[in-house]
Design a protein around this motif. Structure first.
Motif, PDB file in Angstrom:
ATOM      1  N   ARG A 149      -3.484   1.619 -19.782  1.00 22.20           N
ATOM      2  CA  ARG A 149      -2.081   1.411 -19.820  1.00 22.20           C
ATOM      3  C   ARG A 149      -1.468   0.873 -18.413  1.00 22.20           C
ATOM      4  NH1 ARG A 149      -1.723   0.766 -24.833  1.00 22.20           N
ATOM      5  NH2 ARG A 149      -2.147   2.268 -25.951  1.00 22.20           N
ATOM      6  N   THR A 150      -0.647  -0.092 -18.230  1.00 25.17           N
ATOM      7  CA  THR A 150       0.012  -0.330 -16.962  1.00 25.17           C
ATOM      8  C   THR A 150       1.410   0.056 -17.093  1.00 25.17           C
ATOM      9  OG1 THR A 150       0.497  -2.621 -17.806  1.00 25.17           O
ATOM     10  CG2 THR A 150      -1.733  -2.101 -16.763  1.00 25.17           C
TER      11      THR A 150
ATOM     12  N   LYS B  33       0.869  -1.189   0.190  1.00 27.50           N
ATOM     13  CA  LYS B  33       0.123  -0.099   0.002  1.00 27.50           C
ATOM     14  C   LYS B  33       1.000   1.090   0.094  1.00 27.50           C
ATOM     15  CE  LYS B  33      -3.775   2.355   2.552  1.00 27.50           C
ATOM     16  NZ  LYS B  33      -4.661   2.432   1.292  1.00 27.50           N
ATOM     17  N   ILE B  34       0.530   2.217  -1.057  1.00 31.68           N
ATOM     18  CA  ILE B  34       1.186   3.303  -1.127  1.00 31.68           C
ATOM     19  C   ILE B  34       0.566   4.522  -0.256  1.00 31.68           C
ATOM     20  CG2 ILE B  34       2.645   5.076  -2.699  1.00 31.68           C
ATOM     21  CD1 ILE B  34       3.520   2.294  -3.001  1.00 31.68           C
ATOM     22  N   ASP B  35       1.495   5.242   0.765  1.00 27.82           N
ATOM     23  CA  ASP B  35       1.075   6.397   1.126  1.00 27.82           C
ATOM     24  C   ASP B  35       0.912   7.537   0.400  1.00 27.82           C
ATOM     25  OD1 ASP B  35       0.476   8.481   2.896  1.00 27.82           O
ATOM     26  OD2 ASP B  35       2.001   8.004   4.529  1.00 27.82           O
ATOM     27  N   LEU B  36      -0.278   8.010  -0.111  1.00 24.33           N
ATOM     28  CA  LEU B  36      -0.543   9.091  -1.053  1.00 24.33           C
ATOM     29  C   LEU B  36      -0.135  10.287  -0.346  1.00 24.33           C
ATOM     30  CD1 LEU B  36      -3.485   7.600  -3.073  1.00 24.33           C
ATOM     31  CD2 LEU B  36      -1.315   7.331  -3.604  1.00 24.33           C
ATOM     32  N   GLU B  37      -0.567  10.460   0.708  1.00 26.62           N
ATOM     33  CA  GLU B  37      -0.291  11.894   1.470  1.00 26.62           C
ATOM     34  C   GLU B  37       1.288  12.146   1.685  1.00 26.62           C
ATOM     35  OE1 GLU B  37      -1.306  15.305   2.857  1.00 26.62           O
ATOM     36  OE2 GLU B  37      -2.543  13.848   1.970  1.00 26.62           O
ATOM     37  N   ARG B  38       2.056  10.905   1.799  1.00 31.41           N
ATOM     38  CA  ARG B  38       3.389  11.112   1.884  1.00 31.41           C
ATOM     39  C   ARG B  38       3.992  11.729   0.431  1.00 31.41           C
ATOM     40  NH1 ARG B  38       7.829   7.986   0.862  1.00 31.41           N
ATOM     41  NH2 ARG B  38       9.754   8.228   2.441  1.00 31.41           N
ATOM     42  N   LEU B  39       3.430  10.995  -0.524  1.00 23.37           N
ATOM     43  CA  LEU B  39       3.934  11.401  -2.029  1.00 23.37           C
ATOM     44  C   LEU B  39       3.686  12.987  -2.266  1.00 23.37           C
ATOM     45  CD1 LEU B  39       3.248   8.282  -4.085  1.00 23.37           C
ATOM     46  CD2 LEU B  39       5.132   8.896  -2.970  1.00 23.37           C
ATOM     47  N   ARG B  40       2.284  13.357  -1.770  1.00 21.41           N
ATOM     48  CA  ARG B  40       1.797  14.784  -1.795  1.00 21.41           C
ATOM     49  C   ARG B  40       3.057  15.604  -1.242  1.00 21.41           C
ATOM     50  NH1 ARG B  40      -3.269  12.669  -0.497  1.00 21.41           N
ATOM     51  NH2 ARG B  40      -4.317  12.100  -2.041  1.00 21.41           N
TER      52      ARG B  40
ATOM     53  N   LYS C 116       3.128  -5.557  -6.348  1.00 19.43           N
ATOM     54  CA  LYS C 116       1.949  -4.631  -7.054  1.00 19.43           C
ATOM     55  C   LYS C 116       1.559  -3.771  -5.964  1.00 19.43           C
ATOM     56  CE  LYS C 116      -2.729  -5.753  -9.093  1.00 19.43           C
ATOM     57  NZ  LYS C 116      -2.165  -5.028 -10.155  1.00 19.43           N
ATOM     58  N   THR C 117       1.256  -2.578  -6.214  1.00 18.68           N
ATOM     59  CA  THR C 117       0.772  -1.423  -5.464  1.00 18.68           C
ATOM     60  C   THR C 117      -0.623  -1.168  -5.346  1.00 18.68           C
ATOM     61  OG1 THR C 117       1.153   0.461  -7.046  1.00 18.68           O
ATOM     62  CG2 THR C 117       3.367  -0.403  -5.934  1.00 18.68           C
ATOM     63  N   SER C 118      -0.935  -0.259  -4.248  1.00 16.47           N
ATOM     64  CA  SER C 118      -2.301   0.309  -4.409  1.00 16.47           C
ATOM     65  C   SER C 118      -2.345   1.126  -5.266  1.00 16.47           C
ATOM     66  CB  SER C 118      -2.538   0.785  -2.657  1.00 16.47           C
ATOM     67  OG  SER C 118      -1.449   1.634  -2.584  1.00 16.47           O
ATOM     68  N   ILE C 119      -1.791   1.775  -6.130  1.00 14.66           N
ATOM     69  CA  ILE C 119      -1.852   2.585  -7.174  1.00 14.66           C
ATOM     70  C   ILE C 119      -2.171   1.794  -8.194  1.00 14.66           C
ATOM     71  CG2 ILE C 119      -0.948   4.232  -8.795  1.00 14.66           C
ATOM     72  CD1 ILE C 119       0.965   5.263  -6.666  1.00 14.66           C
ATOM     73  N   ALA C 120      -3.214   1.860  -8.810  1.00 16.11           N
ATOM     74  CA  ALA C 120      -3.774   0.877  -9.985  1.00 16.11           C
ATOM     75  C   ALA C 120      -3.020   1.292 -11.323  1.00 16.11           C
ATOM     76  CB  ALA C 120      -5.290   1.377 -10.533  1.00 16.11           C
ATOM     77  N   ASN C 121      -2.593   0.073 -11.862  1.00 19.76           N
ATOM     78  CA  ASN C 121      -1.821  -0.397 -13.031  1.00 19.76           C
ATOM     79  C   ASN C 121      -0.372   0.237 -12.544  1.00 19.76           C
ATOM     80  OD1 ASN C 121      -4.160  -0.506 -14.313  1.00 19.76           O
ATOM     81  ND2 ASN C 121      -4.644   1.530 -14.893  1.00 19.76           N
TER      82      ASN C 121
END
Length: 313
Positions: A147-148, A70-77, A190-195
């Motif tokens: 696309r993937t 699972k990717i921490d999207l808030e961290r990426l922001r 595989k990540t929680s970000i689709a594709n």
């Protein structure tokens, strides 16, 4: 009484013995199999049938399920990295423009390059922002509807993609090359970000350059490239002027994206780096940390990216 008469008598006794009743198959089926509304017994499902076995291909599919993170999207922001939240950002707009020619070259029906879906993101020197650009580009492409993306951390000496994403991984690219029998399912994440799927760098080794130049690496790239026709494979590679690994890796690539730091990359360094990838059909430039007036065509991206794309002479 003769022996023949005795034998005949025993045979008569066996013939006269009542036969054992045969099992009523109909009753057994009605008792063990559920009945459809019209009274016809329906076939047993594998869970209902104690003698059924999982098909071999199903077992293989279950065994080949990739790892998940699972990717921490808030961290990426906070790191100013593109996220698939749908929110507008200057970074997202810039990478939408950057990815378009890459997608066109990879999947266009005309003048398709060899290995056009293999793209290397590199730079002339360290600190130009190639890993940051590679991750943004990968997530932006993953946001396409059809696309993937497989993001490969090919900077095997100083890998950084897993750190940027907050993921820990032991096995990766180098392990696959060293051990061709290693299943991809034990390496791909595989990540929680689709594709979006990740391939870490793997355990470091002194002969990394030789591994990247090996026949096993060529076979691995052919497998990754041909496995999914809709997939782009993005390689975050080392700087070209620091190690020989990038120039070796570039021989397998269809496209190269060169990240140039507008404030620090000198023209001689850029020319030298471009010489090392001149065999590639297409080379793109991302001008990182550029002032608006330095952007191509006089157009100023708010975040400071310019992009030039064309065939390398």
């Amino acid at each position: 009484m003769s022996i023949i008469e005795k034998a005949a008598g025993k045979l008569e006794q066996r013939t006269a013995a009542p036969a054992a009743p045969e099992p009523e198959v109909t009753d057994l089926v009605q008792e063990s199999a559920p009945v459809l509304p019209d009274g016809v017994p329906r076939p047993l499902t594998p869970s209902e049938d104690p003698f059924s076995e999982t098909p071999a291909e199903q077992k293989t599919a279950e065994a080949s399920t990739p790892l998940f993170s699972k990717i921490d999207l808030e961290r990426l922001r906070h790191l100013n990295i593109v996220t698939p939240s749908g929110e507008y950002s200057l970074t997202a707009e810039e990478f939408r423009m950057i990815k378009r020619p890459l997608l066109n070259n990879a999947f266009s029906g005309e003048k398709k390059l060899k290995n056009s879906n293999l793209i290397m993101v590199t730079s002339a020197l360290p600190g130009d922002g190639k890993s940051f650009c590679a991750l943004n580009l990968a997530i932006s492409i993953a946001m396409e509807m059809d696309r993937t993306v497989l993001l490969v951390d090919a900077d095997v000496s100083k890998p950084s993609q897993m750190k940027l994403l907050g993921i820990q991984a032991e096995l990766g690219l180098l392990d696959l090359i060293r051990n061709p029998g290693l299943p991809l399912s034990e390496v791909l994440i595989k990540t929680s970000i689709a594709n979006l799927t990740l391939l870490p760098a793997g355990k470091s080794t002194r002969n990394a350059t030789e591994l990247l130049a090996s026949e096993a690496m060529a076979h691995l790239l052919d497998d990754l490239s041909g496995r999914y026709p809709d997939r782009l494979i993005l390689f975050d590679s080392p700087p070209l002027l620091v190690t020989t690994e990038s120039s070796v890796l570039s021989t397998h690539m269809g496209q190269v994206v060169m990240v140039v730091d507008a404030a620090s990359t000198t023209q001689p360094a850029l020319r030298s780096a471009l010489t090392l990838v001149q065999h590639c059909g297409y080379v793109g430039l991302i001008i990182n940390r550029a002032s608006p007036h330095l952007s191509i065509g006089g157009y100023g991206y708010g975040y400071g990216y310019g992009y030039g794309y064309g065939q390398q002479a």
